[in-house]
Design an enzyme around this catalytic site. Structure first.
Site, PDB file in Angstrom:
ATOM      1  N   SER A   9       0.851  -1.182   0.000  1.00  0.00           N
ATOM      2  CA  SER A   9       0.000   0.000   0.000  1.00  0.00           C
ATOM      3  C   SER A   9       0.888   1.234   0.000  1.00  0.00           C
ATOM      4  CB  SER A   9      -0.907   0.000   1.233  1.00  0.00           C
ATOM      5  OG  SER A   9      -0.128   0.116   2.410  1.00  0.00           O
ATOM      6  N   THR A  10       0.287   2.389  -0.251  1.00  0.00           N
ATOM      7  CA  THR A  10       1.074   3.623  -0.328  1.00  0.00           C
ATOM      8  C   THR A  10       1.672   4.001   1.020  1.00  0.00           C
ATOM      9  OG1 THR A  10      -0.970   4.858   0.010  1.00  0.00           O
ATOM     10  CG2 THR A  10      -0.245   4.527  -2.262  1.00  0.00           C
TER      11      THR A  10
END
Length: 231
Positions: A9-10
């Protein structure tokens, strides 16, 4: 050829760990595809996953750090795994120990498929329960009826067309209705009547010449007036 896939994920900074594990498994760094996005997106919505699937060929081997990296849900994971294996591509999961070349690995994939089917059934049951609950609350499903204001606006347009001499069918089609729909809405919403010029009338069916002659011929004679009695 060995190919690798990783997803983070970011806000997750573990891509390096996944890439390192894939390289330890023998995957070249330039053959590792990394998606940096939320796991909420399905596999086919991830750019690098799509690129990997388009790049891979029969006989290749795809390695992932963990099997859940392949999809957003168990169903999505199993669908992706099925897509890969159906193309003759081997799939390996480093942390899960999934190896389709072994009986244990094939058993794991089979269990994943069974659990995915179970999850699908649970989802369907929840959907059906939700629909039934909504119907009990009076929620209407399907095509919603048109708003009265819209219907009355169309009726005014139709009346104008009819007053100008348009045929009923043409006037109805002009507002997207059938002739039956037009008459139904006129009866329901319109206090006025359809102009007489627009009402379709049928001419009475004329009797045949033979029937007319028969009706006027004297009893005991045919249509030409000749006697039917034989000597």
């Amino acid at each position: 050829m060995k190919l690798g896939y990783a997803r983070v994920s970011t806000t997750d900074q573990k891509a390096a760990m996944q890439v390192e594990a894939l390289m330890d498994a023998g995957v070249a760094k330039d053959k590792i595809f990394v998606d940096e996005m939320s796991g909420a997106k399905a596999a086919r919505e991830r750019p690098k996953m799509v690129e990997l699937l388009n790049y891979a060929r029969e006989g290749d081997e795809i390695y992932c750090w963990r099997i859940d990296r392949l999809g957003r849900s168990l169903v999505d994971v199993v669908t992706t795994v099925q897509d890969i294996t159906d193309r003759g591509i081997s799939l390996y999961s480093i942390m899960d120990g999934v190896d389709p070349s072994t009986a244990h690995g094939r058993l794991q994939l089979g269990l994943f498929a069974t659990l995915a089917e179970y999850e699908r059934e649970l989802i369907n049951e929840r959907v059906r329960a939700g629909v039934m609950a909504a119907k009990a609350r009076g929620v209407k499903f399907g095509k919603q009826p048109p708003k009265p204001d819209t219907v009355q606006t169309k009726i005014r347009v139709v009346r104008q067309l009819l007053s100008e001499g348009a045929e009923v069918k043409a006037a109805a089609e002009a507002v997207g209705w059938s002739r039956a729909t037009l008459y139904r809405y006129l009866k329901q919403f319109g206090p006025e009547t359809v102009p007489e010029t627009a009402v379709e009338t049928r001419k009475p069916r004329s009797r045949s010449i033979y029937a007319a002659k028969t009706a006027t011929a004297p009893r005991g004679t045919d249509s030409a007036g000749r006697s039917r009695n034989r000597n």
